[in-house]
Design a protein around this motif. Structure first.
Motif, PDB file in Angstrom:
ATOM      1  N   PHE A   1       6.991  61.323 -55.433  1.00  0.00           N
ATOM      2  CA  PHE A   1       7.034  61.738 -54.027  1.00  0.00           C
ATOM      3  C   PHE A   1       6.487  63.144 -53.923  1.00  0.00           C
ATOM      4  N   VAL A   2       5.665  63.386 -52.930  1.00  0.00           N
ATOM      5  CA  VAL A   2       5.125  64.729 -52.690  1.00  0.00           C
ATOM      6  C   VAL A   2       5.118  65.000 -51.191  1.00  0.00           C
ATOM      7  N   PHE A   3       5.494  66.239 -50.819  1.00  0.00           N
ATOM      8  CA  PHE A   3       5.457  66.689 -49.429  1.00  0.00           C
ATOM      9  C   PHE A   3       4.770  68.041 -49.392  1.00  0.00           C
ATOM     10  N   THR A   4       3.935  68.253 -48.406  1.00  0.00           N
ATOM     11  CA  THR A   4       3.325  69.557 -48.197  1.00  0.00           C
ATOM     12  C   THR A   4       3.297  69.877 -46.716  1.00  0.00           C
ATOM     13  N   ASN A   5       3.538  71.142 -46.397  1.00  0.00           N
ATOM     14  CA  ASN A   5       3.356  71.603 -45.024  1.00  0.00           C
ATOM     15  C   ASN A   5       2.105  72.467 -44.953  1.00  0.00           C
ATOM     16  N   TYR A   6       1.245  72.343 -45.954  1.00  0.00           N
ATOM     17  CA  TYR A   6      -0.032  73.034 -46.098  1.00  0.00           C
ATOM     18  C   TYR A   6       0.125  74.512 -46.433  1.00  0.00           C
ATOM     19  N   GLU A   7       1.354  74.972 -46.675  1.00  0.00           N
ATOM     20  CA  GLU A   7       1.600  76.305 -47.212  1.00  0.00           C
ATOM     21  C   GLU A   7       2.217  76.206 -48.605  1.00  0.00           C
TER      22      GLU A   7
END
Length: 171
Positions: A105-111
């Motif tokens: 699982f991977v999550f990014t808020n682009y920061e």
């Protein structure tokens, strides 16, 4: 997806809470697509999901837990983030007594990027004895590294267990 822990967590030789029920609590909702595959013999299963639009909510409800260790600003109880996520799950029955389960699982808020990779190998020694090897690799680029290197953003947990098993079957 929602995840939290049920029991309090303390650092070694301390009474200061590190984490507790709903501290942290994480909710992830996403809009996207899912691909599923099951081989004809039903020994292998793959589920892949990608959500280009995703909402992530982190909460810390216990006043005895430091909310800043979960990326929440001091004095606040939650943080909301918009980004994207992806998840891949694999279930593979390698042999009659060996199975492999993996979840990425991977999550990014682009920061920043936060990722989990869980791997479990189950071995049935005979009808009554089994063993399990569990490896969990975690990466979080938002956490400050205690060693001022990129390796400080990685965590690894491994568990080797032996157990008794018995299956109840109906005709």
């Amino acid at each position: 997806m929602f995840k939290t822990q049920f029991f309090n967590n303390y650092p070694a030789n301390s009474t200061t809470k590190k984490a507790a029920f709903l501290s942290p609590g994480e909710l992830n909702l996403g809009i996207g697509m899912t691909y599923n595959y099951v081989d004809p013999k039903k020994k292998f299963r793959l589920d892949a999901s990608i959500s280009p639009l995703s909402y992530n909510l982190k909460i810390c409800t216990n006043p005895g837990v430091n909310e800043t260790s979960f990326g929440i600003k001091e004095g606040r109880h939650s943080v909301s983030e918009i980004g994207s996520n992806a998840e891949v799950k694999v279930n593979w029955n390698i042999m009659w007594n060996i199975s492999y389960v993996s979840r990425f699982f991977v999550f990014t808020n682009y920061e920043y990027i936060m990722g989990d990779w869980e791997n479990t190998i189950n071995l049935s020694i005979n009808r009554y004895l089994s063993t399990q090897l569990y490896l969990h690799l975690r990466y979080d680029s938002s956490k400050p590294s205690p060693t001022n290197s990129n390796w400080g953003k990685w965590q690894l947990k491994e568990i080797l267990s032996f157990g008794l098993q018995y299956q109840f079957k109906t005709a």
